[in-house]
Design a protein around this motif. Structure first.
Motif, short mmCIF file in Angstrom:
data_model
loop_
_atom_site.label_atom_id
_atom_site.label_comp_id
_atom_site.label_asym_id
_atom_site.label_seq_id
_atom_site.Cartn_x
_atom_site.Cartn_y
_atom_site.Cartn_z
N PHE A 161 1.02 -0.89 -0.34
CA PHE A 161 0.07 -0.26 0.18
C PHE A 161 0.96 1.15 -0.19
N SER A 162 0.32 2.56 -0.59
CA SER A 162 0.89 3.43 0.07
C SER A 162 -0.41 4.45 0.97
N VAL A 163 0.10 4.81 1.67
CA VAL A 163 -0.38 5.53 3.10
C VAL A 163 0.50 6.67 3.30
N PRO A 164 -1.03 8.07 2.96
CA PRO A 164 -0.17 9.37 2.90
C PRO A 164 -0.11 9.36 4.88
N VAL A 165 1.34 10.14 5.18
CA VAL A 165 1.34 10.19 6.67
C VAL A 165 0.52 11.44 6.99
N PRO A 166 -0.07 11.74 8.58
CA PRO A 166 0.76 10.07 9.93
C PRO A 166 -0.34 9.42 9.66
N ALA A 167 -0.12 8.25 10.09
CA ALA A 167 -0.87 7.04 9.78
C ALA A 167 -0.57 6.39 10.73
N MET A 168 -1.97 5.39 11.37
CA MET A 168 -1.19 4.14 12.19
C MET A 168 -1.21 2.79 11.23
N VAL A 169 -0.41 2.18 11.62
CA VAL A 169 -0.55 0.90 11.61
C VAL A 169 0.31 -0.57 12.68
N THR A 170 -0.65 -0.88 12.55
CA THR A 170 -0.19 -2.11 13.06
C THR A 170 1.16 -3.77 12.41
N VAL A 171 1.44 -3.48 13.18
CA VAL A 171 2.77 -4.47 12.97
C VAL A 171 2.09 -6.61 13.21
N CYS A 172 2.64 -7.10 12.05
CA CYS A 172 2.70 -8.63 12.37
C CYS A 172 3.58 -9.46 12.60
N TRP A 173 3.47 -10.56 13.35
CA TRP A 173 4.35 -11.11 13.70
C TRP A 173 5.53 -11.43 13.12
N ASP A 174 5.47 -11.80 11.69
CA ASP A 174 6.55 -12.64 11.06
C ASP A 174 7.88 -10.81 10.42
N VAL A 175 7.11 -9.72 11.13
CA VAL A 175 8.73 -9.26 11.24
C VAL A 175 9.97 -9.69 11.98
N GLY A 176 9.44 -10.67 11.90
CA GLY A 176 10.72 -11.51 12.63
C GLY A 176 11.43 -10.84 14.43
N ARG A 177 12.27 -11.52 14.58
CA ARG A 177 12.09 -11.28 16.22
C ARG A 177 13.32 -9.78 16.56
N PRO A 178 12.72 -9.75 17.22
CA PRO A 178 12.83 -8.16 18.58
C PRO A 178 14.26 -7.97 19.20
N ARG A 179 15.15 -7.12 18.83
CA ARG A 179 15.94 -6.66 19.25
C ARG A 179 16.30 -6.91 20.88
N LEU A 180 17.82 -7.64 20.93
CA LEU A 180 17.30 -6.97 21.92
C LEU A 180 17.65 -5.91 23.08
N PRO A 181 17.76 -5.81 24.34
CA PRO A 181 17.70 -4.23 24.84
C PRO A 181 19.33 -4.74 24.61
N SER A 182 20.19 -2.98 24.72
CA SER A 182 21.65 -2.87 24.47
C SER A 182 21.90 -2.90 26.02
N GLY A 183 23.40 -2.85 26.32
CA GLY A 183 23.79 -2.09 27.62
C GLY A 183 23.99 -1.31 27.93
N SER A 184 23.78 0.61 26.82
CA SER A 184 24.02 1.32 27.05
C SER A 184 22.18 1.80 27.03
N GLY A 185 21.83 1.28 26.34
CA GLY A 185 19.93 1.19 26.63
C GLY A 185 19.69 1.37 27.62
N VAL A 186 19.77 -0.23 28.00
CA VAL A 186 19.49 -0.93 29.68
C VAL A 186 19.77 0.80 30.26
N ILE A 187 20.95 1.31 30.95
CA ILE A 187 21.58 2.12 31.73
C ILE A 187 20.93 3.34 31.19
N MET A 188 19.82 3.70 29.97
CA MET A 188 19.18 5.28 29.61
C MET A 188 18.09 4.91 29.80
N ALA A 189 17.84 3.78 30.10
CA ALA A 189 16.02 3.22 30.89
C ALA A 189 16.71 3.76 31.78
#
Lengths: 266, 330
Positions: free
Chosen positions: A172-200
Motif C-alpha cells: 500500500f501507499s499511505v499518506p502520513v501520519p498513519a496508524m499501522v499494526t505490525v504482524c508477528w512475521d517481522v521477525g525476532r525483536p532485538r535485545l536491549p543494548s547495554g547502554s540502552g539498559v542504563i539509559m532506561a
C-alpha cells in the motif's frame, strides 16, 4: 520519522499451560506465581519495526502504555531497545476499559504528544487476542490505517507498507501520519543494548492521568464498556493420549504405523 | 428497512466463498433461534449468481451492492460501503468471517456504528432466558475461552473463525428476496492506494485442504530434519506445516505456519513432530480428527493434546514409521 509505539503489559504468554489459572468468579486470569508480566510480544515486534525505521531514516520513538504505575517496565523495555522516551497512562477511571475505552485513552495521549508521522502497535495483545485497538485509534483520529505490516519504507510524505495477507502480500501507499499494526512475521525483536539498559534505568517515565490528557470520562472504564465477559474458562483437553509402549524408538515407529493403519488413518 | 442479522458475504470468482457458507450456517442457526430473517450483504460486479446461491444457502434477504471484487478492493472502500449499507439496513448483529477483509473492517465498522466487536469467534449462541447473543472466542493464546455478551441495545459485530462451522448446504428450493442496494460512497474515503496484490502460489496441497498434516516444531532442530517429515507427508498424501519456532529460526517460510498467527487446519490426521504443544499452536490444529504426537520430552504439553503419542527422538521414530507405513500400504 517520528513514531509512537503503543505497547501493553501482559501476563507472560510463554507460561506453561499447567500454570495457567483462572478465577471463574471474577472472570479474570490469575497472574502466574513467580513469573513477572512482560511486554506484549506482538507489541515488541512493532517496536522492532519502529527501530528499523529509526535506523534507516532517523527520528524519534515514543513508547506509550496504558496500565498501572508498574507498567513503566514495558516502557523501559522499549527504551532499552532503542526508543527515546515514553509515558504511562494511568488513572483509576481507566480500570476495566474495553477496547474502545483503551483506544480513546491512547488517542488522547497521542494527540497530546503530537508531531508524529506514524503510530505503530502489535497485531493483537496476547491476553485477550482481539486485535482491534489499533484500528479504533485510527478511526478516532481519522488516520489512514494498514493492518499486519511486514515492512515499511518512507517515500515523500507517504509510506510504502507491505502487509501480509492469508495467501501472499499487498503493498500500500499511505499518506502520513498513519496508524499501522505490525504482524508477528517481522521477525525476532532485538535485545536491549547495554547502554540502552542504563539509559532506561535512568529515565524518568512520566505518568499521565485522565486529566493530563483530557480523557472523556463517559468513554472509559467499566461503565462505558460495550461488552462484558459472561464466562471465562480454561480450554479443556478433550483428548486422552494413548502412549505407544515400545522398547526402542524404532519399534515405537513401527507400532505407531500399525496403530494408524488399524484406526484407518491411512 | 430494518434487519436483525446481517452477514458480510465474500464472493470469490463469482461464487459465495466457503468462509461465507460457514457463517451462513452459524447465522441461520441464530436466525432460527431468534425467529428473525437472515440477511446477506454481497459486494461485487456481476454477482447475481452468487446472490441466488446465497438464498439457496440460507439467506432470506440478499442485498447486492455494485462494487469492486474483494480481492482488488481497498479496505477503506469496503468499510465505507458496509458502513453506508448498515445505516440503511440498521442490523443489530453483523457477522464477518475472520479473513483479511473481515478482520480489518469489523473493528473499524464497530467504531463508526458505536457497536461492540468480538473477534475470532468459534461459537455463537443465544442465551435462552435473556435472548442475548453469546460469543465464544479463544483468549490468552488459546489457553482459555471467553464468552462475551454485549450491553442491551448495543449493536454487535463479530468475526467468525474459518472452519468453526460446517459450510451451509445449498437448497435450490429455498425462497428469498434479492434486492440491489445503492450506496453512495465518497471516493476520498480511500486514503492512499493499493500498489500491488500478490497471491503466492502454493506448491502441492494447501495446508487448509490437506487431509493429512505432518507438523514440525522447534524440536526438529534445523531445516535438514524436515526431509523426514516431508517423506512421511508425501507417503500419506498430506503436506508439511510448522509451528512458530521454525519460522522464527528461518528454517521454513511463514506461509507454512499453523496456529494463532498462522493457518487454522482441521485434517483427518495431524502428526505433530518435535512440537511442544503451546496453546498458540494448538489453537490452529486442535480440531484435527486424529492428533498424533512424537516428542522426546514425556512431559511436553503436546501429550495432553494428542490421541496417540510416541515418546522418543523423531530421527529414530520416523524412519521405522515410514518404512512400516510403506509396507502396510502395499
Amino acid at each position: 520519522m517520528n513514531m509512537i509505539v503503543c505497547v501493553k503489559q501482559v501476563p507472560d504468554p510463554e507460561v506453561p499451560p499447567a500454570k495457567f489459572r483462572i478465577d471463574a468468579k471474577t472472570k479474570q486470569v490469575m497472574p502466574p506465581e513467580g513469573i513477572p508480566p512482560v511486554i506484549n510480544p506482538f507489541d515488541e515486534r512493532a517496536l522492532e519495526l519502529a527501530l528499523r525505521l529509526k535506523d534507516a531514516y532517523g527520528g524519534k520513538i515514543t513508547v506509550l502504555t496504558m496500565g498501572s504505575a508498574k507498567s513503566e517496565s514495558v516502557v523501559k523495555r522499549g527504551i532499552s531497545m532503542g526508543a527515546d522516551d515514553g509515558f504511562v497512562l494511568s488513572d483509576p477511571s481507566f480500570q476495566d476499559s474495553d477496547s474502545f475505552g483503551t483506544a480513546h485513552i491512547l488517542a488522547a495521549a497521542i494527540q497530546k504528544i503530537g508531531n508524529y508521522d506514524l503510530i505503530l502497535c502489535g497485531r493483537q495483545a496476547s491476553d485477550w487476542d482481539e486485535g482491534v485497538v489499533g484500528s479504533i485509534i485510527a478511526e478516532n483520529l481519522s488516520l489512514p490505517f494498514i493492518a499486519l505490516a511486514l515492512a515499511i519504507e518512507a517515500a515523500d510524505k507517504a509510506l510504502k507498507v507491505k502487509r501480509v495477507t492469508t495467501d501472499g502480500y499487498q503493498v500500500f501507499s499511505v499518506p502520513v501520519p498513519a496508524m499501522v499494526t505490525v504482524c508477528w512475521d517481522v521477525g525476532r525483536p532485538r535485545l536491549p543494548s547495554g547502554s540502552g539498559v542504563i539509559m532506561a534505568a535512568r529515565k524518568k517515565i512520566p505518568v499521565w492521568s485522565a486529566a493530563d490528557i483530557g480523557v472523556d470520562a463517559g468513554q472509559v472504564g467499566k461503565g462505558a464498556a460495550r461488552k462484558e465477559a459472561a464466562e471465562l474458562s480454561r480450554r479443556e483437553w478433550a483428548r486422552k493420549c494413548e502412549i505407544i509402549q515400545a522398547e526402542t524408538p524404532d519399534e515405537a515407529g513401527t507400532k505407531l504405523a500399525e496403530k494408524l493403519r488399524e484406526v484407518g488413518a491411512f | 428497512m430494518s434487519e436483525k442479522i446481517l452477514i458480510f458475504g465474500e464472493v470469490a470468482e463469482g461464487k459465495v466463498a466457503t468462509v461465507t457458507k460457514e457463517i451462513l450456517t452459524a447465522g441461520r442457526e441464530l436466525a432460527n433461534q431468534m425467529g428473525e430473517p437472515l440477511s446477506v450483504l454481497l459486494i461485487g460486479e456481476n454477482i447475481e449468481g452468487a446472490a441466488k446461491d446465497a438464498v439457496s444457502l440460507g439467506g432470506d434477504n440478499v442485498y447486492v451492492v455494485n462494487g469492486p471484487p474483494i480481492a482488488k478492493a481497498h479496505p477503506d472502500l469496503y468499510l465505507a460501503i458496509v458502513a453506508e449499507a448498515c445505516k440503511q439496513l440498521t442490523p443489530s448483529i453483523i457477522l464477518f468471517s475472520h479473513t483479511d477483509m473481515g478482520r480489518e473492517i469489523a473493528p473499524r465498522l464497530a467504531a463508526r456504528l458505536k457497536a461492540s466487536v468480538t473477534m475470532d469467534c468459534i461459537k455463537l449462541s443465544i442465551e435462552p432466558n435473556s435472548g442475548a447473543l453469546l460469543l465464544s472466542k479463544p483468549v490468552y493464546g488459546g489457553n482459555a475461552i471467553a464468552v462475551w455478551t454485549s450491553k442491551p441495545g448495543t449493536a454487535q459485530i463479530a468475526t467468525v473463525r474459518p472452519r468453526s462451522a460446517a459450510p451451509a448446504e445449498s437448497d435450490p428450493s429455498r425462497q428469498g428476496k434479492i434486492a440491489p442496494l445503492t450506496v453512495s460512497v465518497d471516493p476520498s474515503c480511500v486514503k492512499g492506494e493499493v500498489l500491488e496484490t500478490v497471491v503466492e502460489e502454493v506448491q502441492g496441497i494447501r495446508l487448509e485442504d490437506a487431509k493429512v498434516v505432518v507438523a514440525g516444531g522447534g524440536g526438529i532442530g534445523g531445516v535438514e530434519g524436515f526431509t523426514l517429515l516431508e517423506g512421511l507427508a508425501a507417503l500419506l498424501g498430506g503436506t508439511v506445516g510448522v509451528t512458530r519456532v521454525p519460522c522464527d529460526e528461518g528454517w521454513k517460510p511463514l506461509s507454512m505456519e499453523i496456529g494463532q498467527t498462522g493457518r487454522i487446519v482441521s485434517p483427518n490426521l495431524y502428526i505433530a513432530v518435535g512440537v511442544s504443544g503451546a496453546p498458540q499452536h494448538m489453537t490452529g490444529c486442535s480440531s484435527s480428527k486424529l492428533l498424533v504426537a512424537i516428542n522426546r520430552d514425556p512431559d511436553a504439553n503436546i501429550f495432553r493434546e494428542a490421541d496417540l503419542g510416541v515418546v522418543g527422538d523423531y530421527k529414530k521414530v520416523l524412519p521405522s514409521l515410514i518404512e512400516r507405513c510403506k509396507s502396510l500400504k502395499m
